[in-house]
Structure formats: C-alpha cells, structure tokens
Design a protein around this motif. Structure first.
Motif, short mmCIF file in Angstrom:
data_model
loop_
_atom_site.label_atom_id
_atom_site.label_comp_id
_atom_site.label_asym_id
_atom_site.label_seq_id
_atom_site.Cartn_x
_atom_site.Cartn_y
_atom_site.Cartn_z
N ALA A 133 0.83 -1.20 0.00
CA ALA A 133 0.00 0.00 0.00
C ALA A 133 0.86 1.25 0.00
N ASP A 134 2.12 1.10 0.38
CA ASP A 134 3.06 2.22 0.47
C ASP A 134 4.25 1.95 -0.45
N ARG A 135 4.12 2.34 -1.73
CA ARG A 135 5.22 2.13 -2.68
C ARG A 135 6.17 3.32 -2.74
N THR A 136 5.79 4.40 -2.09
CA THR A 136 6.63 5.61 -2.14
C THR A 136 7.48 5.78 -0.89
N GLY A 137 7.28 4.92 0.11
CA GLY A 137 8.06 5.04 1.33
C GLY A 137 7.55 6.09 2.29
N ALA A 138 6.31 6.53 2.12
CA ALA A 138 5.77 7.56 2.99
C ALA A 138 5.60 7.07 4.42
N GLN A 139 5.25 5.79 4.59
CA GLN A 139 5.08 5.23 5.94
C GLN A 139 6.33 4.48 6.41
N VAL A 140 6.84 3.64 5.54
CA VAL A 140 8.07 2.89 5.83
C VAL A 140 9.04 3.17 4.69
N LYS A 141 10.08 3.92 4.98
CA LYS A 141 11.00 4.39 3.94
C LYS A 141 11.52 3.26 3.08
N ALA A 142 11.79 2.11 3.68
CA ALA A 142 12.38 0.99 2.95
C ALA A 142 11.52 0.57 1.76
N LEU A 143 10.19 0.61 1.92
CA LEU A 143 9.31 0.12 0.87
C LEU A 143 9.27 1.04 -0.35
N GLY A 144 9.79 2.23 -0.23
CA GLY A 144 9.90 3.13 -1.37
C GLY A 144 11.04 2.78 -2.29
N ASN B 5 -6.01 -0.50 -2.50
CA ASN B 5 -4.93 0.25 -3.15
C ASN B 5 -5.25 1.73 -3.02
N PRO B 6 -5.26 2.25 -1.79
CA PRO B 6 -5.73 3.62 -1.56
C PRO B 6 -4.82 4.68 -2.16
N ASN B 7 -3.57 4.33 -2.41
CA ASN B 7 -2.62 5.29 -2.97
C ASN B 7 -1.96 4.70 -4.21
N PRO B 8 -2.62 4.75 -5.36
CA PRO B 8 -2.05 4.14 -6.56
C PRO B 8 -0.65 4.63 -6.90
N SER B 9 -0.39 5.90 -6.67
CA SER B 9 0.96 6.47 -6.80
C SER B 9 1.54 6.39 -8.21
N VAL B 10 0.69 6.20 -9.21
CA VAL B 10 1.19 6.10 -10.58
C VAL B 10 1.97 7.35 -10.96
N ASP B 11 1.49 8.52 -10.54
CA ASP B 11 2.16 9.77 -10.90
C ASP B 11 3.57 9.89 -10.32
N LYS B 12 3.87 9.09 -9.30
CA LYS B 12 5.19 9.14 -8.67
C LYS B 12 6.21 8.30 -9.42
N PHE B 13 5.75 7.56 -10.43
CA PHE B 13 6.63 6.69 -11.20
C PHE B 13 6.49 7.06 -12.67
N PRO B 14 7.33 7.97 -13.17
CA PRO B 14 7.17 8.51 -14.53
C PRO B 14 7.09 7.45 -15.62
N GLU B 15 7.90 6.39 -15.52
CA GLU B 15 7.87 5.35 -16.55
C GLU B 15 6.53 4.62 -16.57
N VAL B 16 5.99 4.38 -15.37
CA VAL B 16 4.68 3.73 -15.28
C VAL B 16 3.60 4.67 -15.82
N LYS B 17 3.66 5.93 -15.42
CA LYS B 17 2.68 6.92 -15.86
C LYS B 17 2.65 7.03 -17.38
N ALA B 18 3.83 7.07 -17.99
CA ALA B 18 3.92 7.20 -19.45
C ALA B 18 3.28 6.01 -20.15
N LEU B 19 3.52 4.80 -19.62
CA LEU B 19 2.95 3.60 -20.23
C LEU B 19 1.44 3.56 -20.03
#
Length: 515
Positions: free
Chosen positions: A285-296, A437-451
């Motif tokens: 749920a936290d792919r950006t590391g906002a809660q647990v830095k390691a998961l970013g 998936n409350p925080n999709p975070s697609v915008d935080k991953f430019p390659e994913v966003k572009a695709l």
C-alpha cells in the motif's frame, strides 16, 4: 472517485479460507454411484447448485457482483451479458455504438419484453434502471465516468461519459446492468424480492433464506434457449464439507468446490472446471516510502519477491489450485507473459543482497494486519520475513475489520479479486484508488505513468501489446508481491458443465449448461 470491487477481499477471502479447509470426510462410500453422478443417461431437467453464499440483495444496485450472480441471473435480464471469454455481448441491449471520441454510448433496446409486474421494458425503464445503478453503493462502480443517461426514443438510450472508459461494457456484463421493474425501484420494493423479466420465476413459497431458493422456467422467454433447465434450486452452503457430502448424496448436482476434494471428484466421474479468480500475496500500500522508507526502494520490494517460495505456498496452503506467478493479469489471458514468471525464482541470497544494496542489511521493522482468514499464510510470512531480518509486528483484528483497516498499513497479506477484462484490470489494480490500493501512486513513477497514458489513449486493438509492456515494468518494479493466482473450482454431475468466468465467484446461470 474510486472504482470499488466490493467482492475483492472479504467475500473472496471467505471463499479462499473455506477452500483451504482440511480434507473432508466422505459422506458416501459410493462416490461414483448414480445418486452422486447425476444419474444414468437421463437428461437432467433440474439444476441443484451449491452456491456458497446466501443472496445479499435482490436489488441489483446493492447486490454483490461476485456471489449474487446465480440468483440475479434467474430473475433479471441484463442490458449487456458476457460470453465465455468475458467479452460483452447483446442481451436487452441488442446492439450499441460508440461515438468517435468514445464519450457517448448509444444502445438499441429489445422490444416486447415485460417485467413480472406487467411494466413494459423500454428506454424509459432502462434510464430509470441505469440511474438507479449509477447511484448504487455497489453498482455505481461501473458508472463512475457516466455523467448522464437519457432516452433518445422509445427503444434507444444514450450514455454520456466524462472520460473514455474501455471497461464500462465489461462491468455492465459482469453484473451491473440487471434490469428491474421501474415501479419496484420507485417503491423501494426490491429489498423484499425480485421484480424482473428474467428466464425464471422465483417460487417464494418454496424458498427460505440461508436454506434454498427455487425457480421455475418461464414459457416463451426471449432467451429461453440459453437456459436449459426447467427448474433451478440454489442452495447456499458455506460449509464445504456439508456441500461436498450433499454433492455425493445427490442433493446437489453442481457446487462451488474445495480443491482438497479433487481426487474424490475425479473418482466419482464428475465434471471439473476451474479458472483464475484472485491473486494471493503481499500488497504494497506504500510504494513511495511515505510510511516505511524501505518500501519506497524497488530493491526492497524485489527482495521480498525473491524471498517467498510462491510455488511452495500454493501447494501447501492453496492445495495446488492455481498458478504460481508474479503477475496479476490472468494467466489464461493475452497480457500474461509466462517468461516473466522466472524473474523472481526463490533466492534468499539474492533477496538479502538486494536488501543490503538498499541499505537494509539488518532488515527493518513494520506493522502488518492479521485476521483469522489469513492465518493459513502467516507461518510462511513469519519464516520468510524473519529470514530477511524484517521484524513484523502483527496487529490482530476481526475479519470484517480487515478490509477497512488493512490498507492503512504499509503492506498486508491479500487475496484480491481479478478481472476478466484487461482494461478493467488496469483500472482495478493500478490506476484508480481502491480500498486495497488507496494510494495508486502512478504519478510518482514517470515510466509507469507514461505507459499507462499510452495504453489509455490507444485504440482497443493496440492495447494488448502496450499492456504487456506495462505488465513487464510493474513486475520489474515489484509493484506487488504476487505469489500465485488462485483458481475457483466447480464440480458438476455428468450431464452438467459449468463454464467459469474470471470476475464471477460463481458463474451466472447462462454459464451452466447441459453437457
């Protein structure tokens, strides 16, 4: 706004946990006998199906998209149905056409259809239903991008969209376009019982909640040939031991099955069918590391993917009923790439190396939720995280609270419903906020966003190849740690065949045929 899959964890996890039960006791010493096998060569005229859960609502706007399908398909006709490959096909809407910008959907309607209360089905009735469905807490998921519905003439409706939605027709066909009497909708009467135009009449005086629901076939229904059984009994039986014993005794001739009973089903000579229904693993749920830095850090997520023995968990916990894979586009679909499944072959040394490269050689600490439904997977999680040095503090909670609370944690064990439509998978699993998936975070991953942008702008014929590229990127980033895709399995007596459909926990009646 979110496109919420209400069956995604609670109902699915209930089914998954039940399927993980220990081997059942034999209710008969003659599982291949005539009572359990469907009987000699006589043509079966009555379907007696064990459907796992009781009906949640007769109101299509409130019904569960996964488990209520058999009940609702007996008494309602849909605007749009699905074929065996989950592609939209005509029903009460005989044809449809998109505008050039794909923001207007025009649907021609079947004529000569009447609801059980005598009300006529026409464009006005369809509009009343579509507005009711759009406003529904559950059914509204299909119509998030629909801004207006209107009648162009007596047998044509028009849906206006705020943005292109390539999964709209799929969701309508999956169970979000059942048509009910407008009078019953206006009177809020559907909570008491169905009022539809479907192929069967509900026999209320022979039916009882939590026990059985009886239906008898109507004469001269417009789609009569699709429904071969004269009578239908739907029996909600959550206890899979009781359900299997009922199948053996002949009380049932089709059932939502437990994979642990597969050897006995084969011995009995029953028909067996299965199809991917949900993915099982760790949801980040936290792919950006906002809660647990390691998961970013993608290396940390990749380390977790390398560490788990997915194939071993599938065998030990899932009775082998599924496919070990790191992908969540269905393994029998066009986007799935079998060659990608070798990317995270279990390798604890590689996992530890990646953690060290990310700066977490000693691991890290994390809180994760736990409920009884997931305890079957907890030992494997404890062992694996422990070997990685990841210190997990499990927070116990009741099953009903898991769906609400699990996504507030940085990662959690998950059983999440899959879609049979590739663009619906993109929407459900990647781009739109869901409870899981409350925080999709697609915008935080430019390659994913572009695709993602490329896929959504492409013509439908080009989307599959683009989705394959996106799938590869998401696997590379360990967007999730998928362990396996779990199958739903169905047993049926000789003379009956069940066609599973990904996205339906129990197929609607059009997918249960003689054969």
């Amino acid at each position: 706004m979110t496109r919420t899959r209400t069956t995604a964890l609670v109902a699915v996890a209930v089914a998954a946990a039940t399927a993980l039960a220990a081997c059942t006791s034999a209710g008969s010493n003659n599982p291949g006998g005539s009572t359990g096998g469907g009987g000699g060569g006589a043509e079966i005229t009555e379907l007696k199906a064990g459907v796992f859960l009781d009906v949640t609502s007769w109101d299509p706007a409130s019904a569960d998209i996964g488990f209520d399908g058999p009940y609702l398909s007996a008494v309602y006709d849909p605007l749009v149905a699905l074929d065996n490959e989950a592609k939209p096909i005509p029903a009460l809407a005989t044809k449809w056409e998109w505008s050039a910008d794909r923001l207007t959907l025009s649907m021609d309607l079947r004529t000569g259809v009447t609801f059980d209360d005598g009300q006529k089905f026409d464009a006005a009735a369809a509009v009343a239903n579509l507005k009711h469905l759009k406003a529904g807490v559950r059914s509204g998921q299909a119509y998030l991008n629909v801004t207006d519905v209107s009648a162009k003439d007596e047998d044509t409706v028009e849906l206006k969209l705020s943005k292109r939605d390539d999964s709209l027709l799929y969701f309508m066909g999956l169970g979000r376009s059942w048509m009910a009497s407008p009078a019953a909708i206006a009177a809020d009467a559907l909570a008491k019982g169905p009022v539809g135009s479907g192929p069967y009449k509900f026999v209320a005086d022979k039916s009882a909640p939590q026990s059985q629901y009886v239906f008898t076939k109507k004469d001269n229904h417009w789609d009569s040939a699709t429904y071969p059984f004269k009578d239908v009994q739907l029996l909600p039986i959550m206890d899979q031991t009781a359900s299997f014993n009922a199948m053996q005794s002949g009380q049932l001739n089709a059932q939502f099955a437990n994979a642990a009973n597969l050897p006995k089903a084969k011995e009995a000579g029953w028909n067996i069918s299965s199809k991917p229904s949900s993915w099982v693993g760790v949801q980040f749920a936290d792919r950006t590391g906002a809660q647990v830095k390691a998961l970013g850090d993608a290396k940390v997520r990749q380390a977790i993917a390398y560490a788990f023995d997915s194939a071993g968990i599938l065998q030990a916990v899932g009775n082998g009923a599924g496919t070990a894979t790191n992908q969540l586009w269905p393994v029998d679909g066009k986007v799935y790439d079998k060659s990608m499944d070798g990317k995270y072959q279990t390798n604890m040394d590689k996992a530890k190396q990646l953690l060290a490269e990310a700066g977490y050689a000693g691991g890290f600490s994390v809180k994760m939720p736990m409920s009884p439904i997931f305890q079957a997977w907890q030992p494997a999680a404890n062992q694996t995280f422990g070997d990685l040095g990841i210190k997990v503090e499990w927070v116990d909670m009741a099953m009903p609270d898991y769906q609400k609370n699990a996504p507030t944690y940085p990662m959690f064990l998950a059983v999440i419903a899959m879609s049979g439509n590739d663009m619906a998978t993109l929407s459900d699993q990647v781009t739109t906020a869901q409870w899981y998936n409350p925080n999709p975070s697609v915008d935080k991953f430019p390659e994913v966003k572009a695709l993602v942008d490329e896929v959504e702008k492409a013509e439908p014929a080009a989307q599959t190849e683009l989705l394959k590229k996106l799938n590869t990127k998401l696997v590379d980033l360990a967007w999730w740690d998928v362990w396996y895709q779990a199958d739903n399995m169905y047993f049926s007596a000789k003379g009956i065949k069940v066609q599973p459909v990904t996205g339906m926990m129990f197929p609607t009646l059009r997918f249960i045929q003689r054969g």
